[in-house]
Design an enzyme around this catalytic site. Structure first.
Site, PDB file in Angstrom:
ATOM      1  N   ASN A  91       0.824  -1.244  -0.066  1.00 41.23           N
ATOM      2  CA  ASN A  91      -0.055   0.104  -0.114  1.00 41.23           C
ATOM      3  C   ASN A  91       0.885   1.197   0.082  1.00 41.23           C
ATOM      4  O   ASN A  91       0.346   2.150  -0.409  1.00 41.23           O
ATOM      5  CB  ASN A  91      -0.807  -0.058   1.246  1.00 41.23           C
ATOM      6  CG  ASN A  91      -1.487   1.182   1.629  1.00 41.23           C
ATOM      7  OD1 ASN A  91      -2.246   1.660   0.906  1.00 41.23           O
ATOM      8  ND2 ASN A  91      -0.961   2.033   2.560  1.00 41.23           N
ATOM      9  N   SER A 143      -4.096   2.545  -8.736  1.00 42.50           N
ATOM     10  CA  SER A 143      -4.864   3.743  -8.644  1.00 42.50           C
ATOM     11  C   SER A 143      -5.708   3.870 -10.027  1.00 42.50           C
ATOM     12  O   SER A 143      -5.198   3.368 -11.199  1.00 42.50           O
ATOM     13  CB  SER A 143      -3.976   4.947  -8.446  1.00 42.50           C
ATOM     14  OG  SER A 143      -4.627   6.083  -8.792  1.00 42.50           O
ATOM     15  N   TYR A 156       3.376   9.160 -11.363  1.00 42.75           N
ATOM     16  CA  TYR A 156       2.502   8.498 -10.466  1.00 42.75           C
ATOM     17  C   TYR A 156       1.853   7.486 -11.332  1.00 42.75           C
ATOM     18  O   TYR A 156       1.686   6.202 -11.122  1.00 42.75           O
ATOM     19  CB  TYR A 156       1.674   9.366  -9.645  1.00 42.75           C
ATOM     20  CG  TYR A 156       0.606   8.801  -8.721  1.00 42.75           C
ATOM     21  CD1 TYR A 156       1.146   8.451  -7.538  1.00 42.75           C
ATOM     22  CD2 TYR A 156      -0.498   8.801  -9.029  1.00 42.75           C
ATOM     23  CE1 TYR A 156       0.323   7.675  -6.594  1.00 42.75           C
ATOM     24  CE2 TYR A 156      -1.439   8.129  -8.184  1.00 42.75           C
ATOM     25  CZ  TYR A 156      -1.056   7.592  -7.105  1.00 42.75           C
ATOM     26  OH  TYR A 156      -2.033   7.064  -6.033  1.00 42.75           O
ATOM     27  N   LYS A 160       1.820   3.288 -11.058  1.00 41.20           N
ATOM     28  CA  LYS A 160       0.485   2.547 -10.640  1.00 41.20           C
ATOM     29  C   LYS A 160       0.085   1.581 -11.931  1.00 41.20           C
ATOM     30  O   LYS A 160      -0.609   0.321 -11.607  1.00 41.20           O
ATOM     31  CB  LYS A 160      -0.468   3.526 -10.485  1.00 41.20           C
ATOM     32  CG  LYS A 160      -0.297   4.391  -9.240  1.00 41.20           C
ATOM     33  CD  LYS A 160      -0.300   3.453  -7.957  1.00 41.20           C
ATOM     34  CE  LYS A 160      -0.221   3.850  -6.633  1.00 41.20           C
ATOM     35  NZ  LYS A 160       0.046   3.076  -5.651  1.00 41.20           N
TER      36      LYS A 160
HETATM   37  N1  LIG Z   1      -6.108   8.832  -1.511  1.00 36.52           N
HETATM   38  C1  LIG Z   1      -6.464   8.722  -2.755  1.00 36.52           C
HETATM   39  O1  LIG Z   1      -7.247   9.108  -3.455  1.00 36.52           O
HETATM   40  C2  LIG Z   1      -5.679   7.178  -3.565  1.00 36.52           C
HETATM   41  C3  LIG Z   1      -6.242   6.933  -4.841  1.00 36.52           C
HETATM   42  C4  LIG Z   1      -5.547   5.862  -5.402  1.00 36.52           C
HETATM   43  C5  LIG Z   1      -4.703   5.184  -5.146  1.00 36.52           C
HETATM   44  N2  LIG Z   1      -4.108   5.451  -3.696  1.00 36.52           N
HETATM   45  C6  LIG Z   1      -3.037   4.760  -3.150  1.00 36.52           C
HETATM   46  O2  LIG Z   1      -3.438   4.196  -2.190  1.00 36.52           O
HETATM   47  C7  LIG Z   1      -2.198   3.971  -0.989  1.00 36.52           C
HETATM   48  C8  LIG Z   1      -2.319   4.845   0.037  1.00 36.52           C
HETATM   49  O3  LIG Z   1      -2.594   6.227  -0.023  1.00 36.52           O
HETATM   50  P1  LIG Z   1      -3.074   7.287   1.222  1.00 36.52           P
HETATM   51  O4  LIG Z   1      -4.017   8.234   0.310  1.00 36.52           O
HETATM   52  O5  LIG Z   1      -3.630   6.587   2.266  1.00 36.52           O
HETATM   53  O6  LIG Z   1      -1.725   7.954   1.294  1.00 36.52           O
HETATM   54  P2  LIG Z   1      -1.151   8.575   2.620  1.00 36.52           P
HETATM   55  O7  LIG Z   1      -0.008   9.761   1.906  1.00 36.52           O
HETATM   56  O8  LIG Z   1      -1.986   9.070   3.583  1.00 36.52           O
HETATM   57  O9  LIG Z   1      -0.493   7.559   3.241  1.00 36.52           O
HETATM   58  C9  LIG Z   1       0.699   6.630   2.354  1.00 36.52           C
HETATM   59  C10 LIG Z   1       1.704   5.982   3.686  1.00 36.52           C
HETATM   60  O10 LIG Z   1       2.655   5.438   3.048  1.00 36.52           O
HETATM   61  C11 LIG Z   1       4.145   5.810   3.823  1.00 36.52           C
HETATM   62  N3  LIG Z   1       5.202   5.762   2.919  1.00 36.52           N
HETATM   63  C12 LIG Z   1       5.637   6.457   1.878  1.00 36.52           C
HETATM   64  N4  LIG Z   1       6.669   6.111   1.471  1.00 36.52           N
HETATM   65  C13 LIG Z   1       7.084   5.186   2.107  1.00 36.52           C
HETATM   66  C14 LIG Z   1       8.234   4.269   1.649  1.00 36.52           C
HETATM   67  N5  LIG Z   1       9.268   4.383   1.232  1.00 36.52           N
HETATM   68  N6  LIG Z   1       8.220   3.477   2.526  1.00 36.52           N
HETATM   69  C15 LIG Z   1       7.192   2.885   3.568  1.00 36.52           C
HETATM   70  N7  LIG Z   1       6.127   3.716   3.652  1.00 36.52           N
HETATM   71  C16 LIG Z   1       6.135   4.805   2.921  1.00 36.52           C
HETATM   72  C17 LIG Z   1       3.617   7.097   4.291  1.00 36.52           C
HETATM   73  O11 LIG Z   1       4.741   7.323   5.388  1.00 36.52           O
HETATM   74  C18 LIG Z   1       2.327   7.052   4.685  1.00 36.52           C
HETATM   75  O12 LIG Z   1       2.031   6.559   5.891  1.00 36.52           O
HETATM   76  C19 LIG Z   1      -0.907   4.827  -1.968  1.00 36.52           C
HETATM   77  O13 LIG Z   1      -0.462   3.613  -2.672  1.00 36.52           O
HETATM   78  C20 LIG Z   1      -1.820   5.414  -2.876  1.00 36.52           C
HETATM   79  O14 LIG Z   1      -1.229   5.710  -4.087  1.00 36.52           O
HETATM   80  C21 LIG Z   1      -4.511   6.534  -2.917  1.00 36.52           C
END
Ligand SMILES: NC(=O)c1ccc[n+]([C@@H]2O[C@H](COP(=O)([O-])OP(=O)(O)OC[C@H]3O[C@@H](n4cnc5c(N)ncnc54)[C@H](O)[C@@H]3O)[C@@H](O)[C@H]2O)c1
Length: 248
Positions: A91, A143, A156, A160
């Site tokens: 994730n 994503s 990005y 993905k």
């Molecule tokens: N929020 C959205 O709309 C959305 C949409 C599609 C996909 N996503 C994907 O869902 C996942 C979670 O996103 P989110 O919205 O909760 O983001 P977020 O930024 O709230 O959380 C991401 C987490 O990943 C951790 N992280 C970042 N780099 C890291 C690394 N190198 N090693 C370990 N941990 C690391 C961060 O510290 C954070 O806790 C991501 O992969 C994101 O791309 C999110």
């Protein structure tokens, strides 16, 4: 008995947002959960918060998913604590948005290294265990923009989309040993990643979503649990879109 009783799950990027929701959902359904994130302080706090709420066994781990040694160590520590890893959720993810004309090479590399290479390294780190056990589940959080593309997110969306290719290749390699690999492709979900969007942009996005609203982290967690559970035993190499109909 709960759905994931006796199972061990490792979730990366689980100190907040979607990852935290997924980790908490596994714990609420009986799994032991390793919460892995960049800072030990954050992952340990998230892990103890989940344990206090659910009574599940949890473990906070520090790792940078783009570093192979960190990934191997996180898997070793999970095995030391829980005896195995049944479920891996890749994730952890970052954005470094810009138009291609202005995007720095370092920002392209950083996003690919965390979002795509990180999932490869973590999957590789659990693969020996899962293939030997002849069971296991890997769920990759992709994503909608990996499916549709997005102006300002070349790095990005490429990472993905790459994650979808990785998912399908792992699914083919691991299927003979009963290890299933799938992806969830969330749309716009309310987390810190989308917090920066201006109210106007948020309203515009909601207009484009057939269901008329942004998603919640719990919407993604439910899909991840489905793909890790017994109901999806004949599903591998698939991408489950959780996007309110934004991309079909
Ligand atoms: N929020 C959205 O709309 C959305 C949409 C599609 C996909 N996503 C994907 O869902 C996942 C979670 O996103 P989110 O919205 O909760 O983001 P977020 O930024 O709230 O959380 C991401 C987490 O990943 C951790 N992280 C970042 N780099 C890291 C690394 N190198 N090693 C370990 N941990 C690391 C961060 O510290 C954070 O806790 C991501 O992969 C994101 O791309 C999110």
């Amino acid at each position: 008995m709960s759905r994931f009783s006796g199972q061990a799950a490792l979730v990366t990027g689980a100190a907040r947002g979607i990852g935290l929701e997924i980790a908490a959902a596994f714990a609420a359904e009986g799994a032991s959960v390793a919460v892995a994130d960049l800072s030990l302080q954050d992952s340990a706090a998230a892990a103890s918060g989940i344990a206090a709420k659910t009574g599940a066994k949890t473990l906070g781990l520090a790792l940078d998913v783009s570093k192979e040694a960190d990934c191997q160590k996180a898997v070793e520590e999970t095995v030391k604590a829980f005896g195995k890893v049944d479920i891996l959720v890749n994730n952890a993810g970052i954005t470094k948005d810009n138009l291609v004309l202005r995007m720095k090479e370092a920002d392209f590399d950083a996003v690919m290294n965390v979002n795509l290479k990180g999932a490869f390294l973590m999957s590789k780190a659990v693969s020996g265990l899962m293939l030997k056990a002849r069971s296991g589940r890997i769920v990759n959080i992709s994503s909608v923009v990996g499916q549709s593309g997005q102006a300002g997110q070349a790095n990005y969306s490429a990472s993905k989309a790459g994650l979808i290719g990785l998912t399908k290749s792992l699914a083919r390699e691991f299927a003979p040993r009963g290890v299933l690999v799938n992806a969830v492709a969330p749309g716009f979900i309310r987390t810190r990643m989308t917090e920066g969007l201006k109210e106007e942009a948020r309203a515009k996005i909601s207009e484009l979503i057939p269901l008329g609203r942004m998603g919640e982290p719990g919407d993604v967690a439910k899909a991840a649990l489905f793909l890790a559970g017994g109901e999806s035993a004949y599903i591998t190499g698939q991408v489950l879109s959780v996007n309110g109909g934004l991309y079909m």
